[in-house]
Write an enzyme that holds these catalytic residues in place. Structure first.
Site, PDB file in Angstrom:
ATOM      1  N   SER A  91       0.838  -1.206   0.000  1.00 38.34           N
ATOM      2  CA  SER A  91       0.000   0.000   0.000  1.00 38.34           C
ATOM      3  C   SER A  91       0.866   1.247   0.000  1.00 38.34           C
ATOM      4  CB  SER A  91      -0.895  -0.009   1.260  1.00 38.34           C
ATOM      5  OG  SER A  91      -1.481   1.256   1.462  1.00 38.34           O
ATOM      6  N   TYR A 116      -1.830  -0.927  11.045  1.00 37.47           N
ATOM      7  CA  TYR A 116      -2.138  -1.469   9.711  1.00 37.47           C
ATOM      8  C   TYR A 116      -0.998  -1.148   8.748  1.00 37.47           C
ATOM      9  CZ  TYR A 116      -3.586  -1.297   4.920  1.00 37.47           C
ATOM     10  OH  TYR A 116      -3.598  -1.428   3.559  1.00 37.47           O
ATOM     11  N   LYS A 120       2.044  -3.552   6.662  1.00 38.04           N
ATOM     12  CA  LYS A 120       2.397  -3.514   5.232  1.00 38.04           C
ATOM     13  C   LYS A 120       3.917  -3.391   5.067  1.00 38.04           C
ATOM     14  CE  LYS A 120      -1.574  -4.057   3.326  1.00 38.04           C
ATOM     15  NZ  LYS A 120      -1.870  -5.340   2.655  1.00 38.04           N
TER      16      LYS A 120
HETATM   17  C1  WQD Z   1      -9.540   9.362   1.120  1.00 37.45           C
HETATM   18  C2  WQD Z   1      -9.818  10.833   1.332  1.00 37.45           C
HETATM   19  C3  WQD Z   1     -10.247  11.451   3.606  1.00 37.45           C
HETATM   20  C4  WQD Z   1     -14.000   9.281   4.009  1.00 37.45           C
HETATM   21  C5  WQD Z   1      -6.832   4.487   3.275  1.00 37.45           C
HETATM   22  C6  WQD Z   1      -5.703   3.703   3.890  1.00 37.45           C
HETATM   23  C7  WQD Z   1      -4.884   3.072   2.793  1.00 37.45           C
HETATM   24  C8  WQD Z   1      -5.779   2.248   1.923  1.00 37.45           C
HETATM   25  C9  WQD Z   1      -6.872   3.119   1.315  1.00 37.45           C
HETATM   26  C10 WQD Z   1      -6.058  -0.055   2.455  1.00 37.45           C
HETATM   27  C11 WQD Z   1      -9.132  11.387   2.574  1.00 37.45           C
HETATM   28  C12 WQD Z   1     -11.466  11.686   2.725  1.00 37.45           C
HETATM   29  C13 WQD Z   1     -12.827   9.797   3.497  1.00 37.45           C
HETATM   30  C14 WQD Z   1     -15.070  10.153   4.324  1.00 37.45           C
HETATM   31  C15 WQD Z   1     -13.738  12.016   3.589  1.00 37.45           C
HETATM   32  N1  WQD Z   1      -6.360   1.221   2.679  1.00 37.45           N
HETATM   33  N2  WQD Z   1     -12.711  11.142   3.291  1.00 37.45           N
HETATM   34  N3  WQD Z   1     -14.903  11.507   4.096  1.00 37.45           N
HETATM   35  O1  WQD Z   1      -7.238   7.427   3.999  1.00 37.45           O
HETATM   36  O2  WQD Z   1      -6.377   7.878   1.626  1.00 37.45           O
HETATM   37  O3  WQD Z   1      -6.314   5.551   2.533  1.00 37.45           O
HETATM   38  O4  WQD Z   1      -7.617   3.680   2.419  1.00 37.45           O
HETATM   39  O5  WQD Z   1      -5.261  -0.512   1.687  1.00 37.45           O
HETATM   40  O6  WQD Z   1      -3.893   2.264   3.372  1.00 37.45           O
HETATM   41  O7  WQD Z   1      -4.861   4.601   4.590  1.00 37.45           O
HETATM   42  O8  WQD Z   1      -8.499   6.590   1.941  1.00 37.45           O
HETATM   43  O9  WQD Z   1     -10.872   6.652   1.302  1.00 37.45           O
HETATM   44  O10 WQD Z   1     -10.276   6.710   3.771  1.00 37.45           O
HETATM   45  O11 WQD Z   1      -9.839   8.699   2.355  1.00 37.45           O
HETATM   46  O12 WQD Z   1     -13.614  13.241   3.406  1.00 37.45           O
HETATM   47  O13 WQD Z   1     -16.177   9.751   4.800  1.00 37.45           O
HETATM   48  O14 WQD Z   1     -11.207  11.016   1.514  1.00 37.45           O
HETATM   49  O15 WQD Z   1     -10.078  12.537   4.518  1.00 37.45           O
HETATM   50  O16 WQD Z   1      -8.710  12.712   2.303  1.00 37.45           O
HETATM   51  P1  WQD Z   1      -7.070   6.972   2.577  1.00 37.45           P
HETATM   52  P2  WQD Z   1      -9.949   7.100   2.373  1.00 37.45           P
END
Ligand code: WQD
Length: 306
Positions: A91, A116, A120
């Site tokens: 990741s 987590y 990785k």
């Molecule tokens: C993306 C953006 C949030 C939800 C994570 C893990 C990574 C991988 C993918 C597993 C951010 C914003 C999110 C919401 C929002 N996981 N957001 N409202 O955090 O980049 O990555 O998931 O492999 O390891 O770290 O992904 O989709 O959670 O967030 O505004 O209800 O969307 O702040 O900027 P992230 P995400």
């Protein structure tokens, strides 16, 4: 199957037109893993099996270390014994808040911001060290932000409970399962104030795995252990994704600006040129296509639930 049911297996069978062999087991069960490898000729293993909720890993680190590390160590032991190529699902979280973007495979890994993310990094090192010591071959694919679903709407992501990730929360809000999407912060130092990510279509991501397994089986690797960033190379903001979802699906999404979420990095996106040149792989689906497929999948789930 600790975190899912057989919906996606049935969907795969419908797409393929036949039932690929499915063995239901726990990869933390050493004897079961040995038995699986003893009873099948396995040229390559793609190791996806891991818990992946960042927030949950902070609350339950031991559950994450036992499951994510224990299962992969069993797979590595069996792969070592059988000369099996290993493809590991890693990741972009290993880069943390990168010093510069886009990130390349040479960009430094930062200390993990969650158990987590730590699993990785540790599993990458397990693979790297096993390759060096035992003459094995392995590839780690560093996924950026996987989103979307198969265009057939027969397989897609099935988050249990309240989704942590953005796109399933968007589609569940649009379908009415969630009241309102919270956009976690619009005061970041980015063009529209919301975080930037590299959203990679799940079908494009799947194709990268085929290219990587092919590379190992056909003996095309430059080094016995290789790492590839799997992303589009295009940064997209949260607001841009929300706006694109509304536009391509012809709907208005109920959202509000909420406080920042702890642990979020401002901006991270890939330089995917190494995967393009070495794997012969390049993301091809547009954000609009991906968001249309994500919405079709959510509607399929809703129709099934009726
Ligand atoms: C993306 C953006 C949030 C939800 C994570 C893990 C990574 C991988 C993918 C597993 C951010 C914003 C999110 C919401 C929002 N996981 N957001 N409202 O955090 O980049 O990555 O998931 O492999 O390891 O770290 O992904 O989709 O959670 O967030 O505004 O209800 O969307 O702040 O900027 P992230 P995400």
């Amino acid at each position: 199957m600790s975190n899912c049911d057989d919906t996606n297996y049935k969907g795969v069978c419908a797409i393929l037109g036949f039932e690929p062999e499915f063995v239901k087991m726990d990869f933390c069960d050493t004897a079961a893993v040995e038995q699986l490898f003893d009873s099948h000729k396995i040229d390559a293993v793609i190791h996806f099996a891991a818990f992946k909720a960042v927030g949950e890993s902070v609350k339950e680190p031991l559950m994450y270390y036992k499951n994510n590390l224990g299962s992969f160590l069993n797979v590595l032991e069996a792969a070592k014994a059988h000369g099996t190529n290993v493809l590991f699902s890693s990741s972009a979280t290993v880069y943390g808040e990168p010093d510069e973007t886009p990130v390349t495979e040479k960009s430094p890994r930062k200390s993990a911001t969650s158990p987590y993310g730590n699993t990785k990094q540790m599993c990458e090192d397990f693979l790297r060290d096993s390759v060096a010591a035992y003459g094995m071959h392995g590839i780690a694919l560093r996924y950026f932000n996987p989103i979307g679903a198969h265009p057939s709407a027969l397989i897609g992501e099935l988050p249990r409970g309240v989704p942590n990730n953005l796109v399933p929360f968007i589609t569940q809000t649009a379908i009415g399962k969630r009241e309102c999407l919270s956009i976690f912060g619009n005061d970041y130092p980015t063009p529209d104030g919301t975080c930037l990510r590299d959203y990679i279509d799940i079908v494009d991501l799947a194709k990268a795995h085929v290219c990587a397994v092919r590379r190992m089986i056909d003996g095309l690797m430059d080094e016995p252990y290789e790492i590839f960033n799997i992303g589009t190379g295009r940064p997209v903001s949260v607001m841009e994704l929300v706006t694109a979802f509304e536009k391509v699906n012809g709907l208005k999404l109920n959202y509000r600006i909420a406080p920042r979420r702890a642990g979020d990095v401002t901006a991270v996106w890939a330089d995917p040129s190494l995967a393009e040149s070495k794997l012969g792989w390049k993301a091809s689906r547009t954000v609009e296509e991906t968001l249309a497929a994500a919405w079709a999948w959510e509607k399929h789930l809703a129709a099934k639930a009726q």
